[in-house]
Structure formats: C-alpha cells, structure tokens
Enzyme design. Sequence first.
Site, PDB file in Angstrom:
ATOM      1  N   HIS A 183      32.379  19.132  71.684  1.00 56.80           N
ATOM      2  CA  HIS A 183      32.560  20.428  71.017  1.00 56.80           C
ATOM      3  C   HIS A 183      33.528  20.238  69.859  1.00 56.80           C
ATOM      4  O   HIS A 183      34.735  20.327  70.010  1.00 56.80           O
ATOM      5  CB  HIS A 183      33.096  21.453  72.014  1.00 56.80           C
ATOM      6  N   GLU A 264      25.911  25.279  72.280  1.00 56.75           N
ATOM      7  CA  GLU A 264      26.811  26.041  73.153  1.00 56.75           C
ATOM      8  C   GLU A 264      27.619  27.051  72.332  1.00 56.75           C
ATOM      9  O   GLU A 264      28.837  26.963  72.232  1.00 56.75           O
ATOM     10  CB  GLU A 264      27.747  25.042  73.840  1.00 56.75           C
ATOM     11  N   GLY A 266      29.476  30.387  70.979  1.00 53.29           N
ATOM     12  CA  GLY A 266      30.154  31.610  71.397  1.00 53.29           C
ATOM     13  C   GLY A 266      30.059  32.594  70.240  1.00 53.29           C
ATOM     14  O   GLY A 266      29.225  33.495  70.218  1.00 53.29           O
ATOM     15  N   CYS A 336      54.936  47.832  68.601  1.00 54.43           N
ATOM     16  CA  CYS A 336      56.296  47.531  68.153  1.00 54.43           C
ATOM     17  C   CYS A 336      56.390  46.046  67.893  1.00 54.43           C
ATOM     18  O   CYS A 336      56.968  45.283  68.676  1.00 54.43           O
ATOM     19  CB  CYS A 336      57.295  47.947  69.218  1.00 54.43           C
ATOM     20  N   GLU A 337      55.792  45.627  66.803  1.00 52.78           N
ATOM     21  CA  GLU A 337      55.678  44.204  66.506  1.00 52.78           C
ATOM     22  C   GLU A 337      55.245  44.125  65.052  1.00 52.78           C
ATOM     23  O   GLU A 337      54.206  44.671  64.680  1.00 52.78           O
ATOM     24  CB  GLU A 337      54.591  43.626  67.423  1.00 52.78           C
TER      25      GLU A 337
HETATM   26  C1  LIG Z   1      34.997  27.981  72.793  1.00 45.35           C
HETATM   27  C2  LIG Z   1      33.983  27.012  73.130  1.00 45.35           C
HETATM   28  C3  LIG Z   1      32.693  27.132  72.602  1.00 45.35           C
HETATM   29  C4  LIG Z   1      32.296  28.197  71.637  1.00 45.35           C
HETATM   30  O1  LIG Z   1      32.925  28.075  70.422  1.00 45.35           O
HETATM   31  P1  LIG Z   1      32.458  29.009  69.219  1.00 45.35           P
HETATM   32  O2  LIG Z   1      33.270  28.523  68.084  1.00 45.35           O
HETATM   33  O3  LIG Z   1      32.757  30.399  69.594  1.00 45.35           O
HETATM   34  O4  LIG Z   1      31.004  28.768  69.037  1.00 45.35           O
HETATM   35  C5  LIG Z   1      31.757  26.216  73.018  1.00 45.35           C
HETATM   36  N1  LIG Z   1      32.063  25.238  73.886  1.00 45.35           N
HETATM   37  C6  LIG Z   1      33.287  25.105  74.410  1.00 45.35           C
HETATM   38  C7  LIG Z   1      33.546  24.024  75.381  1.00 45.35           C
HETATM   39  C8  LIG Z   1      34.293  25.975  74.033  1.00 45.35           C
HETATM   40  O5  LIG Z   1      35.514  25.808  74.551  1.00 45.35           O
END
Ligand SMILES: *Cc1c(COP(=O)(O)O)cnc(C)c1O
Length: 416
Positions: A183, A264, A266, A336-337
Amino acid sequence: MQEYNVSFGEKEIALAVERFGSPLWLYDLSVIEKHIWDLRFFGIVRYAQKAAPNINLLSRMNELGVDVDAVSAGEIIRALRAGFTPNQIRFTADIFDKDALALIKEFSIPVNIGSPDMLFQLHEAGIKIPLAIRINPGFGHGHSNKVNTGGEFSKHGIWHGELENVAKKATELGFTIECLHMHIGSGSDYIHLSQVVSAMERTVGNIAALVPELKIISIGGGLPISYKRDEIWHIDLEKYYNIWDSARKRLSNNLGHYLQLEAEPGRYLVANSCILAAEIRAVKKVGKNLFYLIDAGFTDLVRPAFYGAYHHISVIHKNGKATNEEVEAIVAGPLCESCDVFTQEEGGIVVSRKLPLAQVGDLLIIHDAGAYGSAMSSNYNSRLLAAEILWEKGKFTQIRRRQTFEQMLSNEIGDE
Ligand SMILES: *Cc1c(COP(=O)(O)O)cnc(C)c1O
C-alpha cells in the site's frame, strides 16, 4: 463550475437539515456505485472501510460485489454485522491486539501481516489461515508526512530486506502465503507508479520459490480524487490498471500460474459521495477578516486541521435567494481550539476563501467529505457525533442517528 459531486441538490439538503438537524453528513449511494464501477477491471476490489465505516454503507457495498479490509477488532465486527462472510474480510495491521486476535481465531479471518511478530503470534494462538504479507519496499508516498506509507520511517509493513526470512519462517510454520500487498499509492504520478510496480515485481521475483501458492497481488489503496474545483482531474484508471496488469502478466509467467490483481481503495470509493452540511451561527469581523462560524468543527471533519486538507465550500441561502455577491471569509467551527478552522493550509496557515455573502442561518456545505470525514469524528469538547443519512433511489434514509448526551455519558455513570 460544477459545485456538487452528489446528485441531490440544495433543496433536498435544506429539507434534510430541517428533518435530521445540523451538522449532518449526507451520502449519495449512486456516487459510490459509480466509483466501484470505475474499478471493475480489477479482479478484487477491497474497500478499506476506515475511510467511512458505517455498516449501512458496508452492506450496500457488499451487495455491489466489493470485499472489505478491516484494520481493528471493531472493523471486523462491523464487516461481519454488515453481512460480509469471514472470507470476504482481510485484517490488515502492524499489530494484533487481543480482541482482534480472538475474532480472527473465532471466524478464521484472513490476515495481512505488517510485522514479523504477527506471524509468531498467529502460530502461538494456533491460528492457521492463509496469509497476506504487507511489504515496505523502502520508499513511500502520501499527500503529507502524516500519511506516508513506506520507507525507513514508516511503521507499516515488513521491510523488504526482511521479507525472505519472514516468508521462510511462515512456510516452516505451515502457513501458505496467498497474497503480497503493497500500500504505497502513487496518485496520478505515473513515474512513481512505475517505481512501485517494479518494486513489487522485484520483490515477488526474489521470493518466488517461497510463495508457490501466491494468488493475489494487492496494490493497496491511495487512488486519489481531486478536491479543488478549479483543478478538476480524474486519474486515468485504465492506464493505471494496464501498468499493473502488465506486471501481473509477467509475474504470472514467472510463477507459472494465474495471479489476480486486487485494489484496496478507501478514499476513491467514498470521498466524492458525501457532503457535510452545517449552519452558519455567527458572522463576525475580526480586524480586516470576516469569519463564518459554523456548528461543525474538527470534531466532525478533522482533515483541514490535521493535514491542511482542502475541501470545496459552498453556501445555501436560507431564504432561497442566491446573491451574486462574494466576500473573502474564513470558515471556522465552535471548538475551544484555535486550529478549528476549515480554511487552512498545511502547517496550520489560516487563509480566507472567496465565498458567497452569507448570513446567520444559512447553510454552509463542505464538499467531498466522505473519506476520513465522519470516520475521524470525535467527542472532543463533549460534542456529539452527527447523524449520517444516505440518498438512495431518490430519498434520504437515516443510516446513523445523532449521538445523544446520555450515550456520551453512559460509560461514565454508575459503576463506582
Ligand atoms: C488506508 C488504507 C487504504 C486506503 O487508502 P486510501 O488512500 O483511502 O485509498 C488501503 N489499504 C490499507 C492497508 C490502508 O491502511
């Protein structure tokens, strides 16, 4: 300029805020669906749920053919509750805590190990599951130092120089290695991408004899989206896929059997799918600056405060009449920051933004807030977690109720 990436508009948002309160997260399922479709070339799309882990989003994604990544015991519980089978889940982390190890044992959940110790702990716990190994190839990438994913100062993954030993040890202990994972991300930087791809090829080549049962090459997440409206771009996913796919084919030839490619993502699946709607509660002059103070803070969306991340901002006039008048304004929250400011750059530099002239009671919309938005919310300043709603088939459904004060206090009461 196209203001909205979601398919609902100002009228629907205003009605939703009236009904469900403010601040409010509003997701559009069709955007998530479209982004999943974008990745259809990949054999496996595994959603990194930490970006937005609501179980209702997870169950929709499951229906859309996506598998899921879990990075903690809580995320395993979420995935199971959302209807994923244990085989559709992969636990990726650099340590096991005891809760996670117990769940992995109970449900035989596949694991992606990021530290050699995890191998020994699986063995000691008597857990025999197919393994993935997360590799640190010796370099990284990320939109800030806080999200760097590789190199000597990254805590993630197994150092490439240790990989051979770990693979040998795994084989000795009777594990099969079915997936190698990296990753690193590359954004739309194709030079970096080719470095990542060659690192993967080199690494897999080096340990080919030790991974006869390798089935999957996982390229991790890190697919970017554009946050700024004046520089809209889309990553060329076909090009991206083709670069990986040629590497996959070469590796398949080397190993003498078929390999699958896994993505993978996110952020890529959810970032564009959600806005955070807040109400402007004060408009005040501070020297030569004008502040819009809203009822959402970094307890809701922390990315600007944490990374200096940019989000597009727009205004919905409560009386329905848009003025054309624009002003330079700083958008800040209720905490408050002093870093509770949505218009700031990396390093915490507060900047103003050209925004419509607005009044108290108008709604302020923070766009593209679906990834690491609600997921990173906290109860700091004893602020409640906001509600989440989902736009699906032309209507809104509440997928998370707003937290109550009683819930916030519940674990502190009556257990002396
Ligand atoms: C956070 C993470 C992702 C997703 O990352 P994005 O930048 O949101 O696509 C994929 N694999 C692993 C292991 C992660 O920790």
